[in-house]
Design a protein around this motif. Structure first.
Motif, PDB file in Angstrom:
ATOM      1  N   THR A  42       0.852  -1.187   0.000  1.00 18.77           N
ATOM      2  CA  THR A  42       0.000   0.000   0.000  1.00 18.77           C
ATOM      3  C   THR A  42       0.887   1.236   0.000  1.00 18.77           C
ATOM      4  OG1 THR A  42      -0.157   0.014   2.413  1.00 18.77           O
ATOM      5  CG2 THR A  42      -1.897  -1.133   1.216  1.00 18.77           C
ATOM      6  N   GLY A  43       0.396   2.270  -0.614  1.00 21.03           N
ATOM      7  CA  GLY A  43       1.166   3.501  -0.661  1.00 21.03           C
ATOM      8  C   GLY A  43       0.262   4.695  -0.856  1.00 21.03           C
ATOM      9  N   ASN A  44       0.624   5.790  -0.225  1.00 18.69           N
ATOM     10  CA  ASN A  44      -0.120   7.034  -0.354  1.00 18.69           C
ATOM     11  C   ASN A  44       0.735   8.005  -1.146  1.00 18.69           C
ATOM     12  OD1 ASN A  44      -1.506   9.408  -0.109  1.00 18.69           O
ATOM     13  ND2 ASN A  44      -1.829   9.256   2.096  1.00 18.69           N
ATOM     14  N   LEU A  45       0.387   8.226  -2.411  1.00 14.04           N
ATOM     15  CA  LEU A  45       1.175   9.096  -3.274  1.00 14.04           C
ATOM     16  C   LEU A  45       1.020  10.572  -2.929  1.00 14.04           C
ATOM     17  CD1 LEU A  45       0.558   7.332  -6.699  1.00 14.04           C
ATOM     18  CD2 LEU A  45       2.470   7.052  -5.130  1.00 14.04           C
ATOM     19  N   LYS A  46       0.164  10.888  -1.957  1.00 13.31           N
ATOM     20  CA  LYS A  46      -0.051  12.282  -1.564  1.00 13.31           C
ATOM     21  C   LYS A  46       0.930  12.747  -0.498  1.00 13.31           C
ATOM     22  CE  LYS A  46      -4.913  12.208  -2.774  1.00 13.31           C
ATOM     23  NZ  LYS A  46      -6.299  12.365  -2.320  1.00 13.31           N
ATOM     24  N   VAL A  47       1.734  11.824   0.039  1.00 13.43           N
ATOM     25  CA  VAL A  47       2.729  12.200   1.051  1.00 13.43           C
ATOM     26  C   VAL A  47       4.129  11.901   0.515  1.00 13.43           C
ATOM     27  CG1 VAL A  47       1.140  11.822   2.983  1.00 13.43           C
ATOM     28  CG2 VAL A  47       2.609   9.967   2.228  1.00 13.43           C
ATOM     29  N   PRO A  48       5.133  12.664   0.947  1.00 18.80           N
ATOM     30  CA  PRO A  48       6.486  12.489   0.413  1.00 18.80           C
ATOM     31  C   PRO A  48       7.034  11.061   0.546  1.00 18.80           C
ATOM     32  CG  PRO A  48       6.365  14.531   1.670  1.00 18.80           C
ATOM     33  CD  PRO A  48       5.058  13.805   1.881  1.00 18.80           C
ATOM     34  N   GLN A  49       6.794  10.397   1.679  1.00 19.50           N
ATOM     35  CA  GLN A  49       7.315   9.044   1.870  1.00 19.50           C
ATOM     36  C   GLN A  49       6.695   8.064   0.877  1.00 19.50           C
ATOM     37  OE1 GLN A  49       5.847  10.900   4.207  1.00 19.50           O
ATOM     38  NE2 GLN A  49       7.109  11.008   6.044  1.00 19.50           N
ATOM     39  N   ARG A  51       5.476   8.825  -2.137  1.00 15.18           N
ATOM     40  CA  ARG A  51       6.026   9.124  -3.469  1.00 15.18           C
ATOM     41  C   ARG A  51       7.434   8.569  -3.619  1.00 15.18           C
ATOM     42  NH1 ARG A  51       3.258  13.964  -2.586  1.00 15.18           N
ATOM     43  NH2 ARG A  51       5.160  15.015  -1.910  1.00 15.18           N
ATOM     44  N   THR A  52       8.243   8.703  -2.561  1.00 15.73           N
ATOM     45  CA  THR A  52       9.612   8.187  -2.604  1.00 15.73           C
ATOM     46  C   THR A  52       9.615   6.676  -2.798  1.00 15.73           C
ATOM     47  OG1 THR A  52      10.383   9.977  -1.176  1.00 15.73           O
ATOM     48  CG2 THR A  52      11.776   8.016  -1.317  1.00 15.73           C
ATOM     49  N   LEU A  53       8.780   5.964  -2.055  1.00 18.71           N
ATOM     50  CA  LEU A  53       8.672   4.505  -2.211  1.00 18.71           C
ATOM     51  C   LEU A  53       8.233   4.153  -3.624  1.00 18.71           C
ATOM     52  CD1 LEU A  53       8.548   1.579  -1.164  1.00 18.71           C
ATOM     53  CD2 LEU A  53       6.190   2.060  -0.477  1.00 18.71           C
ATOM     54  N   PHE A  54       7.226   4.854  -4.120  1.00 10.51           N
ATOM     55  CA  PHE A  54       6.717   4.600  -5.469  1.00 10.51           C
ATOM     56  C   PHE A  54       7.810   4.814  -6.518  1.00 10.51           C
ATOM     57  CE2 PHE A  54       4.762   6.327  -9.352  1.00 10.51           C
ATOM     58  CZ  PHE A  54       4.047   5.206  -9.744  1.00 10.51           C
ATOM     59  N   LEU A  55       8.570   5.896  -6.410  1.00  6.62           N
ATOM     60  CA  LEU A  55       9.626   6.185  -7.385  1.00  6.62           C
ATOM     61  C   LEU A  55      10.746   5.150  -7.324  1.00  6.62           C
ATOM     62  CD1 LEU A  55       9.754  10.072  -7.143  1.00  6.62           C
ATOM     63  CD2 LEU A  55       8.836   8.678  -9.015  1.00  6.62           C
ATOM     64  N   LYS A  56      11.062   4.640  -6.127  1.00  2.00           N
ATOM     65  CA  LYS A  56      12.075   3.579  -6.004  1.00  2.00           C
ATOM     66  C   LYS A  56      11.600   2.308  -6.702  1.00  2.00           C
ATOM     67  CE  LYS A  56      14.419   5.003  -1.797  1.00  2.00           C
ATOM     68  NZ  LYS A  56      14.749   4.658  -0.416  1.00  2.00           N
TER      69      LYS A  56
END
Length: 75
Positions: A42-49, A51-56
């Motif tokens: 799970t990931g929340n693209l609205k928070v910096p953490q 987005r960082t996980l998603f980009l990795k």
């Protein structure tokens, strides 16, 4: 294969057609059929953490399939 789902609700097909007597962990048959051998996070693209996980994850991907409304990725 890694599937990123919304933090609070996950994939809608998790609940669709769910029958505790027939499916593992009360997941919908459609979800089980479409997501065999996938890892889910799970990931929340609205928070910096998030987005960082998603980009990795994206940097290591061969293919990315997104189901976003027009303009969401650009934002």
């Amino acid at each position: 294969m890694i599937k990123v789902e919304a933090v609070e609700r996950g994939d809608l097909t998790r609940q669709l057609g769910a029958d505790p007597a027939l499916s593992e962990a009360n997941m919908g048959v459609s979800f089980l059929a479409q997501n065999t051998d996938k890892k889910s996070v799970t990931g929340n693209l609205k928070v910096p953490q998030g987005r960082t996980l998603f980009l990795k994850l994206l940097c290591t991907a061969y293919v990315f399939v997104g189901y976003f409304r027009p303009g969401v990725m650009k934002r």
